[in-house]
Motif scaffolding. Structure first.
Motif, mmCIF file in Angstrom:
data_model
loop_
_atom_site.group_PDB
_atom_site.id
_atom_site.type_symbol
_atom_site.label_atom_id
_atom_site.label_comp_id
_atom_site.label_asym_id
_atom_site.label_seq_id
_atom_site.Cartn_x
_atom_site.Cartn_y
_atom_site.Cartn_z
ATOM 1 N N TRP A 105 0.818 -1.225 0.000
ATOM 2 C CA TRP A 105 0.000 0.000 0.000
ATOM 3 C C TRP A 105 0.844 1.264 0.000
ATOM 4 C CZ3 TRP A 105 -4.784 -0.419 -1.306
ATOM 5 C CH2 TRP A 105 -5.452 -1.627 -1.070
ATOM 6 N N ALA A 106 2.156 1.161 0.070
ATOM 7 C CA ALA A 106 3.013 2.346 0.175
ATOM 8 C C ALA A 106 2.876 3.266 -1.035
ATOM 9 C CB ALA A 106 4.466 1.934 0.384
ATOM 10 N N ASP A 107 2.820 2.702 -2.238
ATOM 11 C CA ASP A 107 2.673 3.553 -3.424
ATOM 12 C C ASP A 107 1.330 4.275 -3.438
ATOM 13 O OD1 ASP A 107 5.204 2.954 -4.386
ATOM 14 O OD2 ASP A 107 4.490 1.386 -5.752
ATOM 15 N N ASP A 108 0.275 3.589 -3.015
ATOM 16 C CA ASP A 108 -1.035 4.241 -2.936
ATOM 17 C C ASP A 108 -1.012 5.368 -1.916
ATOM 18 O OD1 ASP A 108 -2.572 2.705 -4.841
ATOM 19 O OD2 ASP A 108 -2.455 1.042 -3.429
ATOM 20 N N ALA A 109 -0.350 5.130 -0.798
ATOM 21 C CA ALA A 109 -0.251 6.171 0.231
ATOM 22 C C ALA A 109 0.510 7.385 -0.308
ATOM 23 C CB ALA A 109 0.431 5.619 1.479
ATOM 24 N N ARG A 110 1.597 7.135 -1.019
ATOM 25 C CA ARG A 110 2.367 8.242 -1.605
ATOM 26 C C ARG A 110 1.513 9.015 -2.616
ATOM 27 N NH1 ARG A 110 6.238 4.002 -1.646
ATOM 28 N NH2 ARG A 110 7.823 4.347 -0.049
ATOM 29 N N SER A 111 0.775 8.302 -3.439
ATOM 30 C CA SER A 111 -0.088 8.935 -4.431
ATOM 31 C C SER A 111 -1.149 9.806 -3.750
ATOM 32 C CB SER A 111 -0.757 7.855 -5.294
ATOM 33 O OG SER A 111 -1.651 8.429 -6.206
ATOM 34 N N ASN A 112 -1.743 9.294 -2.706
ATOM 35 C CA ASN A 112 -2.746 10.068 -1.967
ATOM 36 C C ASN A 112 -2.120 11.285 -1.301
ATOM 37 O OD1 ASN A 112 -4.435 8.062 -2.822
ATOM 38 N ND2 ASN A 112 -4.940 7.298 -0.797
ATOM 39 N N MET A 113 -0.883 11.131 -0.816
ATOM 40 C CA MET A 113 -0.169 12.277 -0.237
ATOM 41 C C MET A 113 0.056 13.358 -1.283
ATOM 42 S SD MET A 113 2.713 10.484 2.173
ATOM 43 C CE MET A 113 3.706 11.957 2.207
ATOM 44 N N ILE A 114 0.422 12.961 -2.495
ATOM 45 C CA ILE A 114 0.646 13.940 -3.566
ATOM 46 C C ILE A 114 -0.644 14.699 -3.865
ATOM 47 C CG2 ILE A 114 1.130 14.174 -6.041
ATOM 48 C CD1 ILE A 114 3.171 11.830 -5.642
ATOM 49 N N GLN A 115 -1.744 13.976 -3.974
ATOM 50 C CA GLN A 115 -3.031 14.632 -4.242
ATOM 51 C C GLN A 115 -3.407 15.596 -3.126
ATOM 52 O OE1 GLN A 115 -6.020 11.672 -5.078
ATOM 53 N NE2 GLN A 115 -4.795 10.740 -6.691
ATOM 54 N N LEU A 116 -3.269 15.142 -1.899
ATOM 55 C CA LEU A 116 -3.580 16.010 -0.755
ATOM 56 C C LEU A 116 -2.633 17.203 -0.708
ATOM 57 C CD1 LEU A 116 -4.326 13.368 2.018
ATOM 58 C CD2 LEU A 116 -5.940 15.051 1.101
ATOM 59 N N GLY A 117 -1.351 16.965 -0.956
ATOM 60 C CA GLY A 117 -0.369 18.043 -0.955
ATOM 61 C C GLY A 117 -0.696 19.101 -1.996
ATOM 62 N N GLN A 118 -1.121 18.664 -3.170
ATOM 63 C CA GLN A 118 -1.502 19.617 -4.215
ATOM 64 C C GLN A 118 -2.720 20.438 -3.803
ATOM 65 O OE1 GLN A 118 -1.919 16.917 -7.539
ATOM 66 N NE2 GLN A 118 0.221 17.175 -8.161
ATOM 67 N N GLN A 119 -3.690 19.782 -3.198
ATOM 68 C CA GLN A 119 -4.883 20.495 -2.725
ATOM 69 C C GLN A 119 -4.520 21.510 -1.639
ATOM 70 O OE1 GLN A 119 -7.621 17.457 -1.453
ATOM 71 N NE2 GLN A 119 -7.810 16.591 -3.499
ATOM 72 N N LEU A 120 -3.660 21.097 -0.732
ATOM 73 C CA LEU A 120 -3.251 21.994 0.351
ATOM 74 C C LEU A 120 -2.447 23.170 -0.189
ATOM 75 C CD1 LEU A 120 -2.409 19.248 2.958
ATOM 76 C CD2 LEU A 120 -4.098 21.074 3.277
ATOM 77 N N ALA A 121 -1.582 22.919 -1.159
ATOM 78 C CA ALA A 121 -0.784 23.990 -1.751
ATOM 79 C C ALA A 121 -1.699 24.998 -2.458
ATOM 80 C CB ALA A 121 0.243 23.425 -2.725
ATOM 81 N N ARG A 122 -2.694 24.491 -3.184
ATOM 82 C CA ARG A 122 -3.657 25.384 -3.857
ATOM 83 C C ARG A 122 -4.477 26.181 -2.850
ATOM 84 N NH1 ARG A 122 -4.261 20.968 -7.475
ATOM 85 N NH2 ARG A 122 -6.111 20.267 -6.353
ATOM 86 N N ALA A 123 -4.644 25.621 -1.652
ATOM 87 C CA ALA A 123 -5.416 26.295 -0.611
ATOM 88 C C ALA A 123 -4.567 27.296 0.167
ATOM 89 C CB ALA A 123 -6.019 25.267 0.341
ATOM 90 N N GLY A 124 -3.359 27.572 -0.325
ATOM 91 C CA GLY A 124 -2.519 28.584 0.310
ATOM 92 C C GLY A 124 -1.523 28.055 1.307
ATOM 93 N N LYS A 125 -1.200 26.792 1.239
ATOM 94 C CA LYS A 125 -0.220 26.185 2.157
ATOM 95 C C LYS A 125 0.953 25.661 1.328
ATOM 96 C CE LYS A 125 -3.730 25.324 5.495
ATOM 97 N NZ LYS A 125 -4.355 24.496 6.444
ATOM 98 N N PRO A 126 1.865 26.552 0.931
ATOM 99 C CA PRO A 126 2.943 26.167 0.017
ATOM 100 C C PRO A 126 3.903 25.120 0.593
ATOM 101 C CG PRO A 126 3.311 28.367 0.882
ATOM 102 C CD PRO A 126 1.929 27.938 1.339
ATOM 103 N N GLU A 127 3.922 24.926 1.883
ATOM 104 C CA GLU A 127 4.821 23.923 2.470
ATOM 105 C C GLU A 127 4.464 22.501 2.023
ATOM 106 O OE1 GLU A 127 1.728 24.861 5.758
ATOM 107 O OE2 GLU A 127 2.714 25.921 4.147
ATOM 108 N N TYR A 128 3.286 22.315 1.421
ATOM 109 C CA TYR A 128 2.867 20.987 0.951
ATOM 110 C C TYR A 128 3.172 20.757 -0.525
ATOM 111 C CZ TYR A 128 0.570 20.171 5.381
ATOM 112 O OH TYR A 128 0.322 19.970 6.713
ATOM 113 N N GLU A 129 3.789 21.730 -1.192
ATOM 114 C CA GLU A 129 4.129 21.561 -2.621
ATOM 115 C C GLU A 129 5.148 20.475 -2.804
ATOM 116 O OE1 GLU A 129 5.148 25.139 -4.683
ATOM 117 O OE2 GLU A 129 3.300 26.103 -4.081
#
Length: 129
Positions: A105-129
């Motif tokens: 499940w590690a690759d799925d977890a990484r993929s989900n982290m990328i999606q969440l990180g992109q959403q957070l970055a778009r929401a004004g939290k650049p530390e998640y880019e």
């Protein structure tokens, strides 16, 4: 997720052919398998609150079982779907990858982290880019 479909098919196989899909014998292993199946079915039914409770209970009793990493991954997934703060879901996946880097499940977890990180970055939290 294509892997999710394979896991669902695997779970179905496990329910139909328990001797083949759950090879480890013993009462504790049978108990862990049953508890995991019950929690996972709640995930499949999108009953997020109940799934979260069942996965927590499973991890308290069976974290070291064959399904410990599976349950931990699904717990992160449930947190994400349940509407937990995105930062918390991201941190959950991050901890999962750190604790289980070789999990299936590690690759799925990484993929989900990328999606969440992109959403957070778009929401004004650049530390998640």
């Amino acid at each position: 997720m294509q892997k999710t479909l394979f896991r669902r098919a695997g779970l179905l196989l496990a329910l139909l052919l328990p001797g083949l899909a759950w090879p480890r014998a013993g009462l504790a292993q049978d108990e862990a398998a049953g508890a995991y199946r019950a929690a996972y079915n709640l995930v499949l039914d999108e009953r997020w609150a109940e799934a979260d409770e069942a996965l927590q209970a499973f991890l308290r009793r069976h974290a070291q079982s064959d399904w410990g990493d599976d349950a931990q991954f699904w717990r992160c997934y449930v947190r994400e779907k349940r509407g937990t703060a995105q930062e918390d879901a991201f941190a959950c996946y991050q901890a999962f990858v750190r604790e289980h880097p070789r999990s299936s499940w590690a690759d799925d977890a990484r993929s989900n982290m990328i999606q969440l990180g992109q959403q957070l970055a778009r929401a004004g939290k650049p530390e998640y880019e």
